[in-house]
Each structure stands twice: as structure tokens, then as C-alpha cells.
Design a protein around this motif. Structure first.
Motif, PDB file in Angstrom:
ATOM      1  N   ALA A  80    -102.162 -28.141  -7.641  1.00 13.81           N
ATOM      2  CA  ALA A  80    -101.030 -27.949  -7.840  1.00 13.81           C
ATOM      3  C   ALA A  80     -99.967 -28.584  -8.450  1.00 13.81           C
ATOM      4  CB  ALA A  80    -100.773 -27.566  -6.340  1.00 13.81           C
ATOM      5  N   ASP A  81     -98.990 -28.134  -9.220  1.00 14.45           N
ATOM      6  CA  ASP A  81     -98.248 -29.223  -9.913  1.00 14.45           C
ATOM      7  C   ASP A  81     -97.303 -29.184  -8.560  1.00 14.45           C
ATOM      8  OD1 ASP A  81     -95.384 -27.443  -9.173  1.00 14.45           O
ATOM      9  OD2 ASP A  81     -96.961 -25.912 -10.197  1.00 14.45           O
ATOM     10  N   ARG A  82     -96.809 -30.484  -8.966  1.00 15.87           N
ATOM     11  CA  ARG A  82     -95.616 -31.918  -8.355  1.00 15.87           C
ATOM     12  C   ARG A  82     -95.213 -30.632  -7.777  1.00 15.87           C
ATOM     13  NH1 ARG A  82     -96.312 -35.467  -5.243  1.00 15.87           N
ATOM     14  NH2 ARG A  82     -98.293 -36.433  -6.615  1.00 15.87           N
ATOM     15  N   GLU A  83     -94.412 -30.291  -8.455  1.00 14.93           N
ATOM     16  CA  GLU A  83     -92.950 -28.878  -7.335  1.00 14.93           C
ATOM     17  C   GLU A  83     -93.742 -28.386  -5.907  1.00 14.93           C
ATOM     18  OE1 GLU A  83     -89.605 -25.757  -8.733  1.00 14.93           O
ATOM     19  OE2 GLU A  83     -90.922 -26.970 -10.078  1.00 14.93           O
ATOM     20  N   ARG A 117     -96.476 -28.420  -4.602  1.00 16.77           N
ATOM     21  CA  ARG A 117     -96.997 -29.815  -3.877  1.00 16.77           C
ATOM     22  C   ARG A 117     -95.957 -30.421  -2.900  1.00 16.77           C
ATOM     23  NH1 ARG A 117    -102.133 -33.956  -4.507  1.00 16.77           N
ATOM     24  NH2 ARG A 117    -101.578 -34.632  -2.316  1.00 16.77           N
ATOM     25  N   ASP A 118     -94.587 -30.162  -3.770  1.00 16.71           N
ATOM     26  CA  ASP A 118     -94.048 -31.469  -2.852  1.00 16.71           C
ATOM     27  C   ASP A 118     -93.131 -30.293  -1.645  1.00 16.71           C
ATOM     28  OD1 ASP A 118     -94.201 -33.421  -4.225  1.00 16.71           O
ATOM     29  OD2 ASP A 118     -92.469 -33.179  -5.321  1.00 16.71           O
ATOM     30  N   PHE A 119     -92.891 -28.826  -2.306  1.00 22.48           N
ATOM     31  CA  PHE A 119     -92.710 -27.531  -1.320  1.00 22.48           C
ATOM     32  C   PHE A 119     -93.188 -27.021   0.101  1.00 22.48           C
ATOM     33  CE2 PHE A 119     -91.834 -23.023  -0.919  1.00 22.48           C
ATOM     34  CZ  PHE A 119     -90.376 -22.881  -0.299  1.00 22.48           C
ATOM     35  N   ALA A 120     -94.701 -27.416  -1.097  1.00 21.33           N
ATOM     36  CA  ALA A 120     -95.385 -26.864   0.252  1.00 21.33           C
ATOM     37  C   ALA A 120     -95.606 -28.313   1.751  1.00 21.33           C
ATOM     38  CB  ALA A 120     -96.920 -26.671  -0.109  1.00 21.33           C
ATOM     39  N   ASP A 121     -95.457 -29.102   0.961  1.00 16.96           N
ATOM     40  CA  ASP A 121     -95.048 -30.682   2.126  1.00 16.96           C
ATOM     41  C   ASP A 121     -94.203 -30.221   2.748  1.00 16.96           C
ATOM     42  OD1 ASP A 121     -97.930 -32.031   1.315  1.00 16.96           O
ATOM     43  OD2 ASP A 121     -97.551 -33.101   0.276  1.00 16.96           O
ATOM     44  N   ARG A 122     -93.386 -30.354   2.724  1.00 18.11           N
ATOM     45  CA  ARG A 122     -91.933 -29.670   3.236  1.00 18.11           C
ATOM     46  C   ARG A 122     -91.655 -28.374   3.888  1.00 18.11           C
ATOM     47  NH1 ARG A 122     -86.558 -27.091   1.184  1.00 18.11           N
ATOM     48  NH2 ARG A 122     -85.589 -28.226   2.263  1.00 18.11           N
ATOM     49  N   LEU A 123     -92.172 -27.647   3.578  1.00 20.21           N
ATOM     50  CA  LEU A 123     -92.496 -26.700   5.005  1.00 20.21           C
ATOM     51  C   LEU A 123     -93.064 -26.859   5.612  1.00 20.21           C
ATOM     52  CD1 LEU A 123     -92.049 -23.177   2.429  1.00 20.21           C
ATOM     53  CD2 LEU A 123     -91.188 -24.094   4.046  1.00 20.21           C
ATOM     54  N   PHE A 124     -94.149 -27.934   5.325  1.00 19.33           N
ATOM     55  CA  PHE A 124     -95.381 -28.147   6.378  1.00 19.33           C
ATOM     56  C   PHE A 124     -94.880 -29.056   7.301  1.00 19.33           C
ATOM     57  CE2 PHE A 124     -98.255 -31.016   7.650  1.00 19.33           C
ATOM     58  CZ  PHE A 124     -99.357 -30.558   8.760  1.00 19.33           C
ATOM     59  N   ARG A 125     -94.122 -30.145   6.933  1.00 21.44           N
ATOM     60  CA  ARG A 125     -93.468 -31.324   7.859  1.00 21.44           C
ATOM     61  C   ARG A 125     -92.259 -30.874   8.157  1.00 21.44           C
ATOM     62  NH1 ARG A 125     -93.190 -33.969   3.095  1.00 21.44           N
ATOM     63  NH2 ARG A 125     -91.045 -33.489   2.569  1.00 21.44           N
ATOM     64  N   GLU A 126     -91.625 -29.635   8.006  1.00 19.78           N
ATOM     65  CA  GLU A 126     -90.122 -29.226   9.017  1.00 19.78           C
ATOM     66  C   GLU A 126     -90.673 -28.205  10.141  1.00 19.78           C
ATOM     67  OE1 GLU A 126     -86.810 -29.692   8.489  1.00 19.78           O
ATOM     68  OE2 GLU A 126     -87.015 -30.462   6.818  1.00 19.78           O
ATOM     69  N   SER A 127     -91.718 -27.169   9.395  1.00 18.10           N
ATOM     70  CA  SER A 127     -92.623 -26.477  10.766  1.00 18.10           C
ATOM     71  C   SER A 127     -92.809 -27.038  11.462  1.00 18.10           C
ATOM     72  CB  SER A 127     -93.026 -25.406   9.343  1.00 18.10           C
ATOM     73  OG  SER A 127     -93.069 -24.575   8.670  1.00 18.10           O
TER      74      SER A 127
END
Length: 128
Positions: A25-28, A30-40
Motif C-alpha cells: 500500500a502507498d504510504r498515505e 497505510r498511514d490511514f489504515a494504521d490510524r483507524l486501527f489504532r483509534e478503533s
């Protein structure tokens, strides 16, 4: 990642590490997915309480794992308020239909629409 964390109870670091090993995945993205995972994951109790309140006759822990985690992700996005609620709900319905049972889209839609209405009434969400 939420599904893996839910079923294995591995740490968030372990889940992230194994999830991204075989995916590109491109950086953007990946960062979005990681952020949603952490927040969730960090808001899991609050999110599960909201889902449980709006899932009539259903306990969160008794829901199908895919449905439960699609709901968690979508409720997190609704709480963040960065995307229009209608878009969040439509995307959640599509994921549920694709990866869960035939009635999952309607199930997810009903719960998320009810959560959205509560968040709007409480002043915690955008109007769709």
C-alpha cells in the motif's frame, strides 16, 4: 487488522507487523489504515457500547466477527467526523456484503444509521 486483533487478541504491534508483511500500500493508505486501527482499538469500549446500544436484541460479542469489526471501524470513522457519514455507512455496507453474510449489509446499515442519528443529536457528528 481489527478482525485479526479481535480473533487472536494479539497486541496491536504484533497485528500491524503481520498484517503489513504481505500487503502493499502507498504510504498515505497505510498511514490511514494504521490510524483507524489504532483509534478503533483505543476506543473499543466506547465503540462497543455505542454499537450495543443500537443493536436491538444483539450483544456485540455474539455478532459475526466480520460484522462486529466492520461496525467498529465505521463507528470510529463516524466519531472522528472526517468523512461524510453517508460515505462511511455506504462503504461499511459494501464491505459487510462482500465479506459477511447475505443479510449483513442491512444489519450494518440499521445499526450505523441509528448511531449516526444519536451522534448528530448529541452534536458529535456531521449531518449527512
Amino acid at each position: 487488522m481489527l478482525y485479526q486483533r479481535d480473533l487472536t487478541e494479539a497486541s496491536t504491534q504484533e497485528v500491524r507487523g503481520t498484517f503489513w508483511q504481505n500487503r502493499r500500500a502507498d504510504r498515505e493508505t497505510r498511514d490511514f489504515a494504521d490510524r483507524l486501527f489504532r483509534e478503533s482499538d483505543q476506543q473499543r469500549s466506547r465503540i462497543d457500547e455505542l454499537i450495543g446500544r443500537h443493536a436491538r436484541r444483539w450483544k456485540v460479542e455474539r455478532m459475526a466477527a466480520v460484522d462486529r469489526n466492520v461496525l467498529r471501524l465505521a463507528v470510529c470513522e463516524l466519531l472522528l467526523g472526517e468523512a461524510p457519514p453517508a460515505v462511511v455507512i455506504d462503504e461499511a455496507i459494501e464491505v459487510a456484503r462482500k465479506f459477511s453474510g447475505t443479510d449483513s449489509g442491512d444489519f450494518v446499515n440499521g445499526i450505523l444509521d441509528s448511531v449516526r442519528k444519536q451522534l448528530e443529536a448529541d452534536g458529535n457528528g456531521e449531518k449527512s
